[in-house]
Design an enzyme around this catalytic site. Sequence first.
Site, PDB file in Angstrom:
ATOM      1  N   LYS A  22      -3.505  12.494  11.983  1.00  0.00           N
ATOM      2  CA  LYS A  22      -3.136  11.721  11.557  1.00  0.00           C
ATOM      3  C   LYS A  22      -3.098  10.877  10.679  1.00  0.00           C
ATOM      4  O   LYS A  22      -2.349  10.670  10.019  1.00  0.00           O
ATOM      5  CB  LYS A  22      -2.938  10.868  13.223  1.00  0.00           C
ATOM      6  CG  LYS A  22      -2.038   8.818  13.029  1.00  0.00           C
ATOM      7  CD  LYS A  22      -2.051   8.917  14.182  1.00  0.00           C
ATOM      8  CE  LYS A  22      -3.524   7.935  14.448  1.00  0.00           C
ATOM      9  NZ  LYS A  22      -3.677   6.655  13.959  1.00  0.00           N
ATOM     10  N   ASN A  23      -4.782  10.438  10.826  1.00  0.00           N
ATOM     11  CA  ASN A  23      -5.244   9.357   9.323  1.00  0.00           C
ATOM     12  C   ASN A  23      -5.510   9.880   8.261  1.00  0.00           C
ATOM     13  O   ASN A  23      -5.309   9.116   7.281  1.00  0.00           O
ATOM     14  CB  ASN A  23      -6.773   8.681  10.199  1.00  0.00           C
ATOM     15  CG  ASN A  23      -6.051   8.035  11.552  1.00  0.00           C
ATOM     16  OD1 ASN A  23      -4.772   7.292  11.771  1.00  0.00           O
ATOM     17  ND2 ASN A  23      -7.454   7.163  12.347  1.00  0.00           N
ATOM     18  N   ARG A  92       0.827  -0.243  11.045  1.00  0.00           N
ATOM     19  CA  ARG A  92       0.045  -1.439  10.624  1.00  0.00           C
ATOM     20  C   ARG A  92      -0.191  -0.078   8.728  1.00  0.00           C
ATOM     21  O   ARG A  92       0.150  -0.747   8.002  1.00  0.00           O
ATOM     22  CB  ARG A  92      -0.822  -1.769  10.907  1.00  0.00           C
ATOM     23  CG  ARG A  92      -1.912  -1.175  11.495  1.00  0.00           C
ATOM     24  CD  ARG A  92      -2.878  -2.102  12.117  1.00  0.00           C
ATOM     25  NE  ARG A  92      -3.471  -2.840  11.694  1.00  0.00           N
ATOM     26  CZ  ARG A  92      -3.623  -4.293  11.018  1.00  0.00           C
ATOM     27  NH1 ARG A  92      -3.146  -5.037  11.925  1.00  0.00           N
ATOM     28  NH2 ARG A  92      -4.423  -5.204   9.928  1.00  0.00           N
ATOM     29  N   CYS A 116      -3.521  -6.563  15.597  1.00  0.00           N
ATOM     30  CA  CYS A 116      -3.494  -5.715  16.843  1.00  0.00           C
ATOM     31  C   CYS A 116      -4.307  -6.078  18.004  1.00  0.00           C
ATOM     32  O   CYS A 116      -5.427  -6.574  17.786  1.00  0.00           O
ATOM     33  CB  CYS A 116      -2.615  -4.124  16.008  1.00  0.00           C
ATOM     34  SG  CYS A 116      -4.825  -3.308  15.730  1.00  0.00           S
ATOM     35  N   ARG A 121      -7.628  -7.229  12.163  1.00  0.00           N
ATOM     36  CA  ARG A 121      -7.233  -7.097  10.753  1.00  0.00           C
ATOM     37  C   ARG A 121      -6.404  -7.533   9.590  1.00  0.00           C
ATOM     38  O   ARG A 121      -5.319  -6.522   9.103  1.00  0.00           O
ATOM     39  CB  ARG A 121      -6.449  -5.067  11.534  1.00  0.00           C
ATOM     40  CG  ARG A 121      -6.770  -4.683  12.476  1.00  0.00           C
ATOM     41  CD  ARG A 121      -6.584  -3.748  13.195  1.00  0.00           C
ATOM     42  NE  ARG A 121      -6.739  -1.964  12.042  1.00  0.00           N
ATOM     43  CZ  ARG A 121      -6.135  -1.598  12.788  1.00  0.00           C
ATOM     44  NH1 ARG A 121      -5.762  -0.710  13.819  1.00  0.00           N
ATOM     45  NH2 ARG A 121      -6.300   0.427  12.327  1.00  0.00           N
ATOM     46  N   PRO A 122      -7.329  -7.802   9.004  1.00  0.00           N
ATOM     47  CA  PRO A 122      -6.681  -8.327   8.072  1.00  0.00           C
ATOM     48  C   PRO A 122      -6.690  -7.591   7.075  1.00  0.00           C
ATOM     49  O   PRO A 122      -7.532  -6.085   6.885  1.00  0.00           O
ATOM     50  CB  PRO A 122      -8.005  -9.552   7.163  1.00  0.00           C
ATOM     51  CG  PRO A 122      -9.252  -8.969   7.992  1.00  0.00           C
ATOM     52  CD  PRO A 122      -8.802  -8.284   9.035  1.00  0.00           C
ATOM     53  N   ILE A 123      -5.662  -7.829   5.954  1.00  0.00           N
ATOM     54  CA  ILE A 123      -5.539  -6.845   4.734  1.00  0.00           C
ATOM     55  C   ILE A 123      -6.163  -6.715   3.264  1.00  0.00           C
ATOM     56  O   ILE A 123      -6.262  -6.768   2.011  1.00  0.00           O
ATOM     57  CB  ILE A 123      -4.466  -5.582   4.450  1.00  0.00           C
ATOM     58  CG1 ILE A 123      -3.455  -7.313   4.217  1.00  0.00           C
ATOM     59  CG2 ILE A 123      -4.332  -5.111   5.492  1.00  0.00           C
ATOM     60  CD1 ILE A 123      -1.803  -6.837   3.808  1.00  0.00           C
ATOM     61  N   ASP A 304     -12.634   5.517  16.321  1.00  0.00           N
ATOM     62  CA  ASP A 304     -11.841   5.761  17.609  1.00  0.00           C
ATOM     63  C   ASP A 304     -12.038   6.871  18.207  1.00  0.00           C
ATOM     64  O   ASP A 304     -11.385   7.736  19.107  1.00  0.00           O
ATOM     65  CB  ASP A 304     -11.001   6.707  16.536  1.00  0.00           C
ATOM     66  CG  ASP A 304     -10.435   6.254  15.252  1.00  0.00           C
ATOM     67  OD1 ASP A 304     -10.083   4.799  15.655  1.00  0.00           O
ATOM     68  OD2 ASP A 304     -10.326   6.407  14.330  1.00  0.00           O
ATOM     69  N   ILE A 326     -17.143  -2.125  14.363  1.00  0.00           N
ATOM     70  CA  ILE A 326     -16.053  -2.119  13.754  1.00  0.00           C
ATOM     71  C   ILE A 326     -14.910  -2.855  13.926  1.00  0.00           C
ATOM     72  O   ILE A 326     -14.704  -3.772  13.057  1.00  0.00           O
ATOM     73  CB  ILE A 326     -15.493  -1.081  13.488  1.00  0.00           C
ATOM     74  CG1 ILE A 326     -16.653   0.472  12.918  1.00  0.00           C
ATOM     75  CG2 ILE A 326     -14.394  -0.273  12.263  1.00  0.00           C
ATOM     76  CD1 ILE A 326     -17.356  -0.053  11.850  1.00  0.00           C
ATOM     77  N   ARG A 396       1.507   7.875  19.921  1.00  0.00           N
ATOM     78  CA  ARG A 396       1.335   7.660  18.200  1.00  0.00           C
ATOM     79  C   ARG A 396       0.294   8.755  17.568  1.00  0.00           C
ATOM     80  O   ARG A 396       0.262   8.578  16.370  1.00  0.00           O
ATOM     81  CB  ARG A 396       0.828   6.445  18.332  1.00  0.00           C
ATOM     82  CG  ARG A 396       2.010   5.192  18.555  1.00  0.00           C
ATOM     83  CD  ARG A 396       0.958   3.802  18.588  1.00  0.00           C
ATOM     84  NE  ARG A 396       0.194   4.030  17.401  1.00  0.00           N
ATOM     85  CZ  ARG A 396      -0.720   3.411  16.998  1.00  0.00           C
ATOM     86  NH1 ARG A 396      -1.047   2.566  18.021  1.00  0.00           N
ATOM     87  NH2 ARG A 396      -1.539   2.872  15.818  1.00  0.00           N
TER      88      ARG A 396
END
Length: 417
Positions: A22-23, A92, A116, A121-123, A304, A326, A396
């Site tokens: 997925k990622n 996101r 979330c 989880r800033p960008i 994960d 993390i 998901r």
Amino acid sequence: MDKIIVEGGKSLKGKVKIGGAKNAALPILVSSLLAEGQNTYHNVPQLRDIESIRHLLSDLGAKVEKDGHTTRIDAGGLCKSEAPYDLVRKMRASVLVLGPLVARLKRARVSLPGGCAIGARPINLHLKGLSQLGASVKLNHGYVEASADRLKGCDIYFDIPTVTGTENLMMAAALAEGVTTLRNAAREPEIVALADVLNKMGADVQDAGSSVITIRGVSYLKPAEVSIIPDRIEAGTFMVAAVLTRGDITILNCEPSHMGGIINKLKLVGADITVGDNSIRVIGENGIESVDVKTLPYPGFPTDMQAQFMVLMSVAKGLSIISETIFENRFIHVGELKRMGADITVSGNSAIVKGVPMLSGAPVMATDLRASASLILAGLVARGATEIHRVYHLDRGYESIEKKFARLGAAIKRVRE
Ligand code: EPU
């Protein structure tokens, strides 16, 4: 809405095929925005997050076709530069379109993702990098508005290695003028997979997979045909299931070289692991020893896999300390595991897990993908039935997870609530 019901106690045996990651698929599908013409992607997993990104890309004006595990995208007709709140809210990783849109259309308006379930989880690092590349970046009414006539290569230092941040800026820099150096870049296999695709499209990205990536910008990229790398987290989830259920599972279509952190820990737990070229056999007959784990950026142990590993430690002999470095809130599964009889105490970013002889089935739910996967694992070893609600989180990121477990001998089914 669906729920999954698992009757625990079966030892899982057999072979399971791992799907595309997925990622890796998310940024690679987004990279189609950088070129005109039809890109072809094979081994694309059938997941809700992938559906969301296809939807976003087609909303932006790309022609998107899906045929089983193959997706074709032609962004020749790219016309819109806005990723609306409704689409970004759902997933996101939609912020990955920011860099490519500015590079290709000179502007982007992308909804700012909120926090979330697993953290704030800033960008900020995506935005700082983009403005260092010469874009004007403003926040307006919950949206990031960025524009630049042509991005200009520069030296970018990430305060924290960020996976999607590295991907976003790598894509932007591919079409920038001059050389960009990304320092303290993320080193995940998904970064290397994206760099390989960009290079196939005609970009010049060097040393992806190391913490310093160099990108020599080009003025034009062409479409490519590629296959998505295997999902190391899906593979790791089945590896944990083999140990947990004292089973014998051969994981097929995986990439063992991406899985060192997981293989190492499971060997310490007592698993008997044989690594082939594209397969890993895990035998879990030796009992489960307690082992401490700290999540770290790749090549460390992946965040994960933290929830899944915690389930294993919940039924291990002795005490284990699991530290999450993390994300600040990635222990949402703890409350549910405790309801199933696990003995876990959270203190700051560590969970102290005291192994118990047996978990007991219960109705549970989680608000995060990997937490939901951990509840299925817990159900596989619990006495009695476990009902996992809010299955859409699982959908998901895991394709047909219940069918794959059923083929390995689990008593598991999906029912409509
Ligand atoms: N961070 C910042 N500022 C930024 C970006 C990140 O402070 O601008 C912080 C984050 O808050 C976090 C750390 O840096 O504390 C690392 O976050 P990163 O940006 O690497 O995470 P991500 O790119 O948002 C990807 C995966 C996640 C995975 C993490 C870590 C995708 C689409 N998502 O997220 O996958 O957990 O890297 O490996 O690639 C999942 O698949 O379940 C999942 C959550």
